[in-house]
Scaffold this active site. Structure first.
Site, PDB file in Angstrom:
ATOM      1  N   SER A  50       0.968  -1.123   0.046  1.00 55.66           N
ATOM      2  CA  SER A  50      -0.019  -0.104   0.064  1.00 55.66           C
ATOM      3  C   SER A  50       0.751   1.600  -0.124  1.00 55.66           C
ATOM      4  CB  SER A  50      -1.132   0.219   0.890  1.00 55.66           C
ATOM      5  OG  SER A  50      -2.069   1.025   1.081  1.00 55.66           O
ATOM      6  N   HIS A  75      -7.697  -5.014   0.034  1.00 49.90           N
ATOM      7  CA  HIS A  75      -6.209  -4.857   0.567  1.00 49.90           C
ATOM      8  C   HIS A  75      -6.625  -5.115   1.109  1.00 49.90           C
ATOM      9  CE1 HIS A  75      -4.406  -0.760   0.055  1.00 49.90           C
ATOM     10  NE2 HIS A  75      -3.799  -1.339   1.389  1.00 49.90           N
ATOM     11  N   ASP A 112     -10.630  -3.982  -4.770  1.00 55.11           N
ATOM     12  CA  ASP A 112      -8.919  -3.453  -3.973  1.00 55.11           C
ATOM     13  C   ASP A 112      -9.545  -2.329  -4.416  1.00 55.11           C
ATOM     14  OD1 ASP A 112      -7.463  -1.230  -2.367  1.00 55.11           O
ATOM     15  OD2 ASP A 112      -5.855  -2.666  -2.780  1.00 55.11           O
TER      16      ASP A 112
END
Length: 348
Positions: A190, A315, A285
């Protein structure tokens, strides 16, 4: 939340995943299908458990509260510490870090400089402890986890500066870290994937030394525009639009920052010469499409890249190692590619 309560909730959650498939499906509800994809039962069950237990969103309240909640939640879903891995804390100037070494790994091994996720606002070496242990053990590499400065106290570009400092430290001090200076990768999930991509970009444009490999797990690559996946998965799949807006509002000093390639590497005019990359996305996601767009830009620039969409995942899966099996399967792939990518580094 007291540690005893966290332990009880973690035990209950893991017990939920040991129930027969039929019962888990009844609890999770009917299969969720969207955009030609079906959500993995493991992921759907986690989302259902979060909803039933009233777990707050990632961006809940103040940054201090959200940080506490993230670390507490990680204790429930990351699992018991993965062994045999030796871990020791160290400092990179003023930057805290932790070095993970699989027991018995020879000196001169490959090294991964790892940047944790958390929207540039949350996370630390503790929240991603088991993720780093997993990669160290299964990729057979040392892992240097970096506790870079967080927003809003330290907005863009402080995190980038710390990430660059950490990589350059690892290269300069490779021998002391037990690593091969020519086999140092950067990686993260991320926001950490964003920082890894930016380190590769900046060091390449500076003329090196640059990483040997990039491990980019559902990276944020462009904060300037909406994508189809941001609209499709804005609610209900762990990372929400409100979360992303909250994170970006803390990380960016002004709107123009978002157009800086050190913030949005997808906007870099030239990606040629960057290290080979593994880029993983999750089907459900919001960051899926910008991650895949970055992989395509790398490929167009002649950079060797392996793009892997885990179409049934959400995610955050890199941290969900203590529950079910599907999340670990995805991370086994990442570990395998990392190991191969570093072992196959070009000869001089």
């Amino acid at each position: 939340m007291p540690l005893s309560s966290i332990a009880v909730q973690g035990t209950a959650l893991r017990a939920l995943y040991r129930l027969p498939h039929r019962i888990r499906r009844l609890i999770a509800g009917p299969p969720i299908r969207l955009d030609g994809q079906e959500l993995a039962l493991d992921a759907q069950l986690l989302l259902r458990a979060r909803a039933m237990s009233g777990v707050p969103s990632l961006a809940s309240g103040t940054p201090a509260k959200a940080r506490h909640d993230l670390v507490a939640g990680s204790r429930m879903i990351a699992g018991t510490p993965i062994e045999p891995v030796d871990a020791r804390d160290l400092s990179i100037g003023s930057i805290p870090a932790r070095l993970y070494t699989p027991t018995g790994l020879a000196e001169g091994s490959p090294l991964l400089v790892f940047f944790h996720g958390g929207g540039f606002v949350l996370g630390n070496v503790d929240s991603h402890d088991n993720t780093c242990r997993f990669l160290a053990k299964h990729a057979r590499v040392r892992v240097l986890s970096v506790d870079y400065r967080l927003a809003p106290e330290h907005p863009f570009p402080h995190g980038v500066e710390d990430a660059l400092t950490a990589f350059k430290y690892a290269h300069t001090n490779a021998k002391q870290l037990g690593a091969d200076p020519d086999a140092i990768a950067v990686g993260g999930d991320s926001a950490g994937g964003n920082l890894a991509a930016v380190v590769a970009l900046v060091t390449t444009r500076e003329g090196g030394p640059k990483p040997a490999f990039q491990l980019l797990i559902y990276p944020a690559t462009d904060s300037t525009r909406d994508t189809r996946s941001k609209k499709l998965f804005a609610e209900g799949f762990f990372l929400t639009k409100d979360d992303m807006d909250w994170f970006m509002g803390h990380y960016a000093v002004n709107e123009q920052d978002k157009h800086d390639p050190r913030y949005s590497p997808l906007l870099a005019p030239d990606l040629s010469g960057l290290p080979p990359a593994y880029l993983a996305t999750a089907g459900f996601d919001p960051l899926r499409d910008e991650g895949e767009a970055y992989a395509e830009r790398l490929r167009e620039a002649g950079v060797p890249v392996m793009l892997s969409r885990h179409a049934d995942l959400i995610h955050g899966y890199a941290n969900f190692l203590g529950i079910g099996t599907r999340f670990r399967e995805a991370m086994f792939e990442a570990a395998g590619v990392l190991r191969s990518g570093l072992e196959l580094k070009p000869s001089e």
